[in-house]
Write a protein that holds these residues in place. Structure first.
Motif, PDB file in Angstrom:
ATOM      1  N   THR A   1      44.233  94.299 -45.446  1.00 40.67           N
ATOM      2  CA  THR A   1      45.322  94.804 -45.155  1.00 40.67           C
ATOM      3  C   THR A   1      46.990  93.967 -44.840  1.00 40.67           C
ATOM      4  N   ALA A   2      48.153  93.646 -45.583  1.00 41.25           N
ATOM      5  CA  ALA A   2      49.320  93.219 -45.129  1.00 41.25           C
ATOM      6  C   ALA A   2      49.695  93.960 -44.603  1.00 41.25           C
ATOM      7  N   GLU A   3      49.513  95.431 -44.096  1.00 35.16           N
ATOM      8  CA  GLU A   3      49.991  96.079 -42.488  1.00 35.16           C
ATOM      9  C   GLU A   3      49.172  95.255 -41.446  1.00 35.16           C
ATOM     10  N   LYS A   4      48.738  94.814 -41.950  1.00 41.35           N
ATOM     11  CA  LYS A   4      47.187  94.169 -40.559  1.00 41.35           C
ATOM     12  C   LYS A   4      48.261  92.930 -39.981  1.00 41.35           C
ATOM     13  N   GLY A   5      47.629  92.232 -40.661  1.00 38.63           N
ATOM     14  CA  GLY A   5      48.665  91.159 -41.549  1.00 38.63           C
ATOM     15  C   GLY A   5      49.802  90.764 -40.148  1.00 38.63           C
ATOM     16  N   ALA A   6      50.359  91.958 -40.627  1.00 42.22           N
ATOM     17  CA  ALA A   6      52.114  91.505 -39.873  1.00 42.22           C
ATOM     18  C   ALA A   6      52.077  91.871 -38.321  1.00 42.22           C
ATOM     19  N   ARG A   7      50.815  92.858 -37.909  1.00 43.77           N
ATOM     20  CA  ARG A   7      50.625  93.007 -36.854  1.00 43.77           C
ATOM     21  C   ARG A   7      49.348  91.298 -36.133  1.00 43.77           C
ATOM     22  N   LEU A   8      48.778  90.990 -36.886  1.00 45.02           N
ATOM     23  CA  LEU A   8      48.789  89.567 -36.342  1.00 45.02           C
ATOM     24  C   LEU A   8      49.284  88.903 -36.349  1.00 45.02           C
ATOM     25  N   LEU A   9      49.919  88.465 -37.033  1.00 40.32           N
ATOM     26  CA  LEU A   9      51.192  87.449 -36.635  1.00 40.32           C
ATOM     27  C   LEU A   9      52.348  87.774 -35.772  1.00 40.32           C
ATOM     28  N   ASP A  10      52.342  88.847 -35.558  1.00 39.68           N
ATOM     29  CA  ASP A  10      53.201  89.236 -34.760  1.00 39.68           C
ATOM     30  C   ASP A  10      53.056  88.487 -32.804  1.00 39.68           C
ATOM     31  N   ALA A  11      50.910  89.634 -32.889  1.00 39.72           N
ATOM     32  CA  ALA A  11      50.809  88.947 -31.978  1.00 39.72           C
ATOM     33  C   ALA A  11      50.568  88.234 -31.741  1.00 39.72           C
ATOM     34  N   ILE A  12      50.038  87.108 -32.739  1.00 40.06           N
ATOM     35  CA  ILE A  12      49.733  85.512 -32.574  1.00 40.06           C
ATOM     36  C   ILE A  12      50.516  85.014 -31.756  1.00 40.06           C
ATOM     37  N   ALA A  13      51.716  85.477 -32.595  1.00 40.55           N
ATOM     38  CA  ALA A  13      52.767  84.267 -31.802  1.00 40.55           C
ATOM     39  C   ALA A  13      52.952  84.833 -30.454  1.00 40.55           C
ATOM     40  N   GLY A  14      53.368  85.413 -30.397  1.00 38.12           N
ATOM     41  CA  GLY A  14      54.033  86.554 -29.077  1.00 38.12           C
ATOM     42  C   GLY A  14      53.425  85.692 -27.704  1.00 38.12           C
ATOM     43  N   ARG A  15      51.594  85.798 -28.212  1.00 31.33           N
ATOM     44  CA  ARG A  15      50.530  85.129 -27.130  1.00 31.33           C
ATOM     45  C   ARG A  15      50.624  83.770 -26.893  1.00 31.33           C
TER      46      ARG A  15
END
Length: 251
Positions: A225-239
């Motif tokens: 899902t696109a919503e899952k993608g948004a959360r993944l990008l935020d989590a990956i970039a933040g870490r």
């Protein structure tokens, strides 16, 4: 006003100033290759570039991101078509030229941020060689190998990012939905690993993806899902930003 992070949008004078500030240079590295029946071939380029840029925006210090190195080591995808691959010497030569150019301009810290599994070992070897050759700090990481702990909790059917899978498809739905063929999602699944039974992660043996997965997919994209993608990008970039912010890394 946001500080510009893209190398190609800065002037030569501005880049000299970034070098004088000891800015980190992030070099996204990717591949142009098949991504199953449902994703365009530019997935690794799009995701690698966005992870690099979002990481840079979160760093909070002097940083600049080069344009993506768009082709890498993808022989294992060639049987599907739609793929461009280099040999190691050519690939390392391109990376060496980029790092050498930045070093000549005064940059002393660089990060090869890889977004293609087939490049993982190569970028690590290259970074070590360049650190010695140019007398600077050159780090390398494949982003899902570096931050697996923030990826796994966001996925339903996988333990991590694979290929044309739940994670990559979700990220593409968020970033470039026009490059996702949603009508083909029901076909977008395959085995959960590129290894045969009894082959541990530490034993490397490249095989054609076509022999492993007729669909070209490793994992299961049907729940993306696109919503899952948004959360993944935020989590990956933040870490990733947390990791690169560590002063001990560059000491």
């Amino acid at each position: 006003m946001a500080i510009e992070i893209e190398w190609m949008r800065l002037t030569a004078e501005e880049l000299r100033a970034r070098a004088a500030e000891d800015a980190l240079v992030i070099i996204p590295v990717a591949s142009l290759e098949q991504h199953g029946p449902h994703l365009a071939t530019g997935v690794d380029i799009i995701l690698g570039t966005n992870v690099a840029e979002e990481t840079a925006r979160r760093l909070g210090g002097p940083v600049v991101v080069t344009p993506c190195v768009w082709t890498g080591l993808a022989e294992h995808h060639m049987e599907f078509g739609g793929t461009v691959t280099l040999d190691y010497a050519s690939f390392a030569g391109v990376l060496r030229g980029i790092v050498r150019s930045a070093a000549r301009h005064g940059f002393k810290r660089m990060m090869l941020l890889n977004g293609h599994g087939g490049n993982a070992e190569a970028v690590a070897v290259a970074a070590g060689e360049f650190s010695i050759e140019f007398g600077i700090r050159v780090a390398a990481a494949t982003y899902w190998h570096a931050v697996p702990e923030v990826i796994a909790p966001l996925l339903e059917r996988q333990t991590g990012l694979m290929h044309a899978c739940e994670a990559e498809t979700s990220l593409m739905m968020h970033l470039r939905p026009d490059s996702v063929r949603t009508e083909r999602l029901e076909e977008a699944h395959g085995p959960g690993s590129t290894r045969v039974e009894g082959q541990p992660p530490g034993l490397a043996l490249r095989r054609s993806f076509k022999a492993i997965s007729p669909s070209g997919v490793i994992g299961d994209a049907r729940v993306a899902t696109a919503e899952k993608g948004a959360r993944l990008l935020d989590a990956i970039a933040g870490r990733m930003a947390e990791l690169l912010r560590n002063p001990k890394l560059w000491a």
